[in-house]
Design an enzyme around this catalytic site. Structure first.
Site, PDB file in Angstrom:
ATOM      1  N   CYS A  85      68.575  69.636  37.019  1.00  0.00           N
ATOM      2  CA  CYS A  85      67.203  69.361  37.496  1.00  0.00           C
ATOM      3  C   CYS A  85      66.831  70.233  38.692  1.00  0.00           C
ATOM      4  CB  CYS A  85      67.058  67.899  37.880  1.00  0.00           C
ATOM      5  SG  CYS A  85      67.664  66.781  36.622  1.00  0.00           S
ATOM      6  N   HIS A 334      58.489  64.706  35.637  1.00  0.00           N
ATOM      7  CA  HIS A 334      59.709  65.466  35.940  1.00  0.00           C
ATOM      8  C   HIS A 334      60.162  66.281  34.729  1.00  0.00           C
ATOM      9  CE1 HIS A 334      63.450  66.627  37.629  1.00  0.00           C
ATOM     10  NE2 HIS A 334      64.176  65.571  37.303  1.00  0.00           N
TER      11      HIS A 334
END
Ligand SMILES: CC(C)(COP(=O)(O)OP(=O)(O)OC[C@H]1O[C@@H](n2cnc3c(N)ncnc32)[C@H](O)[C@@H]1OP(=O)(O)O)[C@@H](O)C(=O)NCCC(=O)NCCS
Length: 387
Positions: A85, A334
């Site tokens: 991420c 996200h």
């Protein structure tokens, strides 16, 4: 080392973008960023692209060759960066180093992920590979459950409550409601969070960042050339990165992220600022507990007091320090590889005074904090308006 400025940023709307392919997303964001920098593709010398799991999620590897091709940037060097991420944040830092070192002048940095074309289970499995596949994912520990363990321990050690975590979601949805790029442009109440479905106790749906499609692009140049492209260059005054043990059970503590603490310390020293000097911060709230740990580890409050600080409203828009004005990962969404670059775009807009209804008054110093997996990678950047 040369000083480095951001002269253009561009985003796609984050969300379930079923009518946009992976290549559409990154090309759209790239076109917006080039237009923002008053540049054309012919001005670009190199490309760094962050994506975490394109192979698993859309069956496409070799993604930076694809991006260079579809953005019309051939034959410049195009390099993929993967750090879970934090792929976008590490791509940004790689581009920063390329400009700072003098190797390239005009660099485009992109982040992109297309996550909604497969089932939630397949996404959970792909994301879980950012933890320890053998000792965590194989045993059934997906990301919500790893962060649930951190939350339970934080509650045990510091008395943090589920309501305090829920306040992070309420705040970030409030900010997202003022961001046209956000996945969830609606405000929510504490009750909405507390009554939402349990995902991995104590974390509920509204404690989790969602599954998102989206892309973000930033254009970097040497500061001395920046005014050719913009009247408001934003300087990257620090960029620091650190790593930590991959699995939670190997760490000394699971209520702090050492990679954040180390990267932040280096970034503050490089920028010659202290936590109290930061006006606006985009931090990695993949789960609400992650934002509480981030504001503690970045030094915005004492260890264990993140819940209290949030519940007192000190991280709200235009309060003591405005945290996650974009809506964060929770409200804005996200798309894992894109998040680190989106954080840069938000801080650039804040420092230029272009953030509209979510503008932090008089913002001069901004910080981004991008985490990979459960904390084994962390990048912290500090940005300032260039004089
Ligand atoms: C929390 C999670 C499990 C929910 O997935 P799900 O149960 O499959 O949810 P669905 O996709 O079926 O969505 C059901 C509804 O909840 C909403 N929803 C889903 N996730 C949400 C979230 N995180 N926040 C708010 N609403 C959410 C959807 O929009 C949908 O609403 P609708 O019925 O009005 O359209 C999923 O979002 C998730 O895995 N999040 C974590 C992602 C992650 O680990 N990222 C990496 C972090 S390191």
């Amino acid at each position: 080392m040369r000083r480095v400025a951001v002269v253009g940023v561009g985003l796609t709307k984050f969300g379930e973008n079923w009518d946009h392919s992976f290549r559409d997303l990154i090309t759209d964001a790239g076109i917006h960023a080039l237009a923002d920098a008053n540049m054309s593709g012919a001005d670009i010398d190199a490309l760094y692209g962050g994506t975490m799991a394109a192979g698993r999620l859309i069956g496409q590897e070799h993604i930076t060759a694809l991006i260079a091709d579809f953005m019309g940037l051939n034959p410049i060097p195009a390099t993929r960066v993967e750090a879970a991420c934090a792929s976008g944040g590490v791509a940004l830092r790689t581009g920063y180093m390329a400009v700072a070192s003098g190797i390239h002048d005009h660099v485009v940095v992109g982040g992109v992920e297309k996550m909604t074309d497969v089932s939630s289970g397949e996404v959970a499995s792909a994301l879980g590979g950012a933890g320890d596949q053998e000792w965590e994912l194989f045993m059934g520990a997906t990301f919500p459950s790893l962060y649930a363990l951190m939350a339970r321990r934080h509650m045990h050690e510091y008395g943090t409550t589920e309501e305090q975590m829920a306040q992070v979601a309420v705040k970030n949805h409030y900010n997202a409601a003022r961001n046209k790029y956000a996945q969830y442009q609606k405000e929510i109440t504490l009750e909405t969070v507390m009554k939402s479905k349990v995902i991995s106790s104590p974390l509920k749906v509204f404690d989790c960042s969602p599954i998102t499609d989206g892309a973000a692009v930033a254009i970097l140049v040497p500061l001395e050339q920046a005014r050719k492209y913009t009247d408001t260059p934003i300087e990257i005054v620090a960029s620091a990165q650190a790593s930590d043990k991959l699995s939670l059970h190997s760490r000394e503590s699971i209520t702090r992220l050492d990679a954040t603490i180390i990267a932040a310390k280096k970034a503050y020293a490089q920028a010659k600022v202290e936590p109290k000097d930061i006006d606006v911060a985009e931090v990695h709230d993949c789960f609400t507990i992650a934002e509480l740990m981030a504001i503690e580890d970045l030094g915005f409050c004492r260890k264990g007091e993140g819940g209290k600080m949030t519940a007192q409203g000190e991280t709200a828009l235009n309060a003591k320090i405005s945290v996650n004005t974009s809506g964060g990962l929770k409200g804005c969404g996200h798309p894992v590889g894109a998040t680190g670059v989106k954080q840069i775009a938000e801080i650039v807009w804040q420092l230029r005074g272009q953030a509209g209804d979510r503008q932090v008054k008089g913002a001069e110093v901004g910080l981004t904090h991008n985490v990979g997996g459960s904390g084994a990678t962390c990048v912290v950047n500090i940005l300032k308006r260039a004089n």
